[in-house]
Design a protein around this motif. Structure first.
Motif, short mmCIF file in Angstrom:
data_model
loop_
_atom_site.label_atom_id
_atom_site.label_comp_id
_atom_site.label_asym_id
_atom_site.label_seq_id
_atom_site.Cartn_x
_atom_site.Cartn_y
_atom_site.Cartn_z
N THR A 56 -23.35 10.72 36.53
CA THR A 56 -23.76 12.16 35.92
C THR A 56 -24.17 11.58 34.46
O THR A 56 -24.39 10.79 33.85
CB THR A 56 -22.54 13.13 36.05
N LEU A 57 -24.83 12.90 34.34
CA LEU A 57 -25.65 12.14 32.26
C LEU A 57 -23.93 12.63 31.47
O LEU A 57 -24.10 11.60 30.75
CB LEU A 57 -26.26 14.31 32.73
N GLN A 58 -23.04 13.93 32.44
CA GLN A 58 -22.25 13.25 30.72
C GLN A 58 -22.03 11.55 31.16
O GLN A 58 -20.93 11.35 29.55
CB GLN A 58 -20.32 13.87 31.79
N GLU A 59 -21.72 11.25 32.23
CA GLU A 59 -20.89 9.46 32.54
C GLU A 59 -21.68 9.00 31.68
O GLU A 59 -21.39 8.14 30.47
CB GLU A 59 -20.38 8.79 33.74
N CYS A 60 -23.43 9.03 31.38
CA CYS A 60 -24.02 7.84 31.40
C CYS A 60 -24.70 8.39 29.66
O CYS A 60 -24.62 7.39 28.21
CB CYS A 60 -25.35 8.47 31.51
N SER A 61 -23.69 9.29 29.00
CA SER A 61 -24.31 9.56 27.77
C SER A 61 -23.17 9.36 27.40
O SER A 61 -22.76 9.24 25.99
CB SER A 61 -24.86 10.94 27.29
N THR A 62 -22.11 8.73 27.27
CA THR A 62 -21.14 8.58 27.06
C THR A 62 -20.83 7.10 26.73
O THR A 62 -19.70 6.79 25.60
CB THR A 62 -19.34 8.96 27.35
N ILE A 63 -21.94 6.36 27.47
CA ILE A 63 -21.23 5.13 27.06
C ILE A 63 -21.71 4.28 25.91
O ILE A 63 -22.17 4.32 25.37
CB ILE A 63 -22.35 4.41 28.74
N SER A 64 -21.06 3.01 25.67
CA SER A 64 -20.93 2.34 24.61
C SER A 64 -21.66 1.94 24.01
O SER A 64 -22.19 1.35 24.87
CB SER A 64 -19.58 2.04 24.08
N GLY A 65 -22.68 1.54 22.79
CA GLY A 65 -23.89 0.61 22.83
C GLY A 65 -24.00 -1.28 23.41
O GLY A 65 -24.73 -1.24 23.56
N GLY A 66 -22.93 -1.49 23.10
CA GLY A 66 -22.20 -2.75 23.88
C GLY A 66 -22.27 -3.07 25.53
O GLY A 66 -22.32 -3.78 26.23
N ALA A 67 -22.49 -1.36 26.35
CA ALA A 67 -22.52 -1.78 27.60
C ALA A 67 -23.94 -1.47 28.13
O ALA A 67 -23.83 -2.19 29.40
CB ALA A 67 -21.90 -0.74 28.36
N TRP A 68 -24.98 -1.27 27.54
CA TRP A 68 -26.33 -1.20 27.99
C TRP A 68 -26.95 -2.31 27.52
O TRP A 68 -26.76 -3.21 26.53
CB TRP A 68 -26.91 -0.38 26.76
N SER A 69 -27.83 -2.82 28.49
CA SER A 69 -28.48 -4.30 28.69
C SER A 69 -29.72 -3.97 29.47
O SER A 69 -30.34 -2.79 29.90
CB SER A 69 -28.13 -5.00 29.77
#
Length: 131
Positions: A56-69
């Motif tokens: 959801t938008l809620q989940e995606c907007s709370t992901i920390s910086g290190g989890a993104w690739s």
């Protein structure tokens, strides 16, 4: 989005998620880059695997910086897998792999077939970008 033709690693496909349109010949302004071995983010677009089936938008907007690739390699792509996306314009979205087929190369002898497990032949995804 359905992409075909990445048989030899020479064909690359680009998609601008914020405007929902394909780009031909250049990744300028694109968010997704498909080549024979990965799905990549361009112009700052990044992906994060979803902990739940349909993010959801809620989940995606709370992901920390290190989890993104900025890259999802072919072995990580599986039909039914979902990813959170942050586009080049900073919007959040979700991307789900609908279909993935790996290419097969037939050698001169019909009985001798070699499968290249690193080459994506068909990748179908669906995505939503939230405002």
């Amino acid at each position: 989005m359905s992409e075909h033709g990445t048989y030899d690693g020479e064909v690359v496909n680009f998609w601008e998620m914020d405007e929902n349109r394909k780009r031909y010949g250049t990744y300028d302004g694109s968010d997704l880059v498909l080549n024979s071995s990965s799905l990549g983010g361009a112009n700052g677009t990044v992906f994060a695997p979803s902990a739940i089936g349909k993010p959801t938008l809620q989940e995606c907007s709370t992901i920390s910086g290190g989890a993104w690739s900025s890259l999802v390699v072919a072995p990580q792509l599986k039909a039914g897998t979902s990813y959170c996306v942050r586009t080049s314009e900073g919007r959040h979205g979700k991307l789900t792999v609908s279909k993935l087929s790996m290419c097969e190369q037939y050698l001169e002898d019909e009985d001798d077939r070699e499968r290249f497990t690193g080459d994506i032949c068909v990748l179908e995804v669906s995505f939503v970008v939230w405002k």
